[in-house]
Write a protein that holds these residues in place. Structure first.
Motif, PDB file in Angstrom:
ATOM      1  N   LYS A 199       0.826  -1.208   0.000  1.00  0.00           N
ATOM      2  CA  LYS A 199       0.000   0.000   0.000  1.00  0.00           C
ATOM      3  C   LYS A 199       0.859   1.257   0.000  1.00  0.00           C
ATOM      4  N   ALA A 200       2.047   1.168   0.596  1.00  0.00           N
ATOM      5  CA  ALA A 200       2.959   2.304   0.589  1.00  0.00           C
ATOM      6  C   ALA A 200       3.482   2.526  -0.826  1.00  0.00           C
ATOM      7  N   SER A 201       3.674   3.771  -1.163  1.00  0.00           N
ATOM      8  CA  SER A 201       4.148   4.110  -2.505  1.00  0.00           C
ATOM      9  C   SER A 201       5.355   5.024  -2.382  1.00  0.00           C
ATOM     10  N   TYR A 202       6.519   4.535  -2.791  1.00  0.00           N
ATOM     11  CA  TYR A 202       7.748   5.315  -2.687  1.00  0.00           C
ATOM     12  C   TYR A 202       8.452   5.420  -4.035  1.00  0.00           C
ATOM     13  N   PRO A 203       7.825   6.074  -4.999  1.00  0.00           N
ATOM     14  CA  PRO A 203       8.489   6.224  -6.295  1.00  0.00           C
ATOM     15  C   PRO A 203       9.788   7.011  -6.196  1.00  0.00           C
TER      16      PRO A 203
END
Length: 435
Positions: A140-144
């Motif tokens: 669920k975490a998004s670290y682009p």
């Protein structure tokens, strides 16, 4: 949280040194139970390869993988994600990527050599690593931003293959992360995470080829795994909680400084936010801003715990005293929010990244300013540097002796070798000496 929840310290107090040591104390990733679990995972992946990776991924990430093909994403899937994300997000990713790429081009090292009078040539050859693995937190975490900051310097360095691992708990993957991988030029992507992903990169499996270096952030199991495989492969660092230290003369908007402190506090409960200022009234104003602004944040419980546990507003005698204290702390992020901040730059010895001026928010460095956001933490800025192109380049010495150079150097070498009791060394050098 109330405005008094964050600790208030004064550098002039007799007990300040002890208070500061307590504030900065942080338990590292060393944990016997975690290390034992990680050691077992590493051993299983090393001996059983894909089968162990699949087993642990299904167990920890609640997946139903039946074969390794299911955790290997094709390049077309990255391109498809890039097409799916909203246009505004794609433009932001591309703008950030270009700035990161441009900054890191300045870090490229070049080979060099020089010729001595007798014709001997000495130098250094710079070559990129062949394969690098980057770890990106997922689900669920998004670290682009982590994708860009880890992959782009490797590509600028000329690394042949950048392999990325990203966990997909419950099968969830962020299109933004996949799109960032496409923009950054990631060559291979595996939807695995945890210690099993680190093991796959370090040892290789039937489907994952061994890499030369592993970089990128992760949880305590990832950090412990990186530490355990160091030596078999290179790693970037063992990172601690995020940190910000702000030095302010009292003339910046208190809300700006409070939000800068909160930008780190919202990372996790162990993150650290510290403000140094000679202005007591300003410190009070920032404390009141923290209380008011904190209530507006979605992650306010995490930020409140961070500020209460590891945050501080510290009164110092002067900006010069604040700089000296900052050098002692050696923070990951250092904001110098004062008039004419460049005058203090020569005095700053230890910081991962330095943000100068009232308008330079640390958050800009996290995403799009250009410099890398992978920085030394927990005081390691005293001897470590930000991740960069140089981390993906190797240096090989070049020595090419002329007959005259071999004669001259051989005479020196044989004397020193016999002084060390190494006769074969001496004779090897002596064979080239023209007596």
């Amino acid at each position: 949280m109330t405005s008094d929840s964050i600790r208030r310290l004064n550098a002039a107090d007799r007990e300040f040194d002890a208070q500061l040591d307590q504030l900065l104390a942080w338990e590292s990733v060393a944990d016997s139970q975690v290390e034992a679990t990680v050691a077992e995972i590493l051993q299983q992946v090393r001996s059983r390869g894909d089968a162990a990776v699949i087993e642990y991924t299904n167990r920890f990430d609640r997946r139903q993988l039946a074969s390794a093909r299911e955790f290997c994403l094709a390049p077309a899937e990255l391109s498809a994600a890039l097409q799916r994300i909203p246009a505004a997000e794609r433009r932001a990713l591309e703008a950030a990527a270009e700035r990161v790429r441009e900054y890191h081009r300045y870090q490229l090292q070049e080979s060099w050599r020089y010729r001595e009078a007798d014709g001997t040539v000495l130098g250094q050859q710079i070559t990129p690593m062949e394969r690098v693995g980057i770890y990106v937190p997922g689900g669920k975490a998004s670290y682009p931003s982590s994708v860009l900051m880890n992959a782009i310097p490797a590509k600028v360095a000329g690394v042949d293959c950048v392999a990325m691992v990203v966990p997909a708990p419950d099968g969830q993957l962020s299109d933004l992360v996949l799109a960032a991988a496409a923009i950054a030029g990631v060559d291979q992507l595996y939807t695995i995470g945890g210690a099993q992903a680190v093991a796959a990169l370090a040892y290789g499996t039937q489907s994952v080829k061994k890499v030369d270096k592993i970089v990128g952030p992760g949880n305590i199991f990832v950090a412990a795994a990186k530490r355990a495989v160091f030596g078999r492969v290179a790693i970037d660092m063992i990172a601690g909680p995020s940190e910000i230290l702000v030095i302010c003369d009292g003339q910046t908007d208190p809300d700006w400084i409070a939000m800068d402190l909160l930008s780190q506090a919202e990372h996790d409960q162990q993150a650290q936010s510290i403000l140094l200022s000679p202005d007591a009234a300003f410190l009070q104003a920032v404390g009141e801003s923290l209380e008011r602004l904190l209530a507006e944040l979605p992650r306010r419980e995490i930020a409140a715990a961070s500020l209460a546990g590891r945050g501080a507003l510290i009164q110092v005698e002067s900006i010069e005293a604040a700089i000296a204290l900052a050098n002692r702390i050696a923070p990951e992020h250092l904001e110098v929010s004062v008039a004419d901040p460049e005058q203090y730059l020569p005095q700053i010895r230890h910081a991962g990244a330095i943000f100068l001026g009232r308008h330079t928010a640390e958050a800009l460095g996290d995403y799009c300013a250009g410099p890398n956001h992978v920085l030394p933490t927990s005081g390691t800025a005293r001897f470590s540097s930000p991740l960069g192109v140089y981390d993906f380049q190797k240096r090989s010495s070049i020595i090419y002796c002329s007959p005259e150079g071999a004669d001259k150097l051989g005479r020196v070498a044989r004397t020193l070798a016999r002084g060390e009791g190494l006769e074969a060394h001496a004779r090897s050098a002596e064979y080239r000496v023209e007596d």
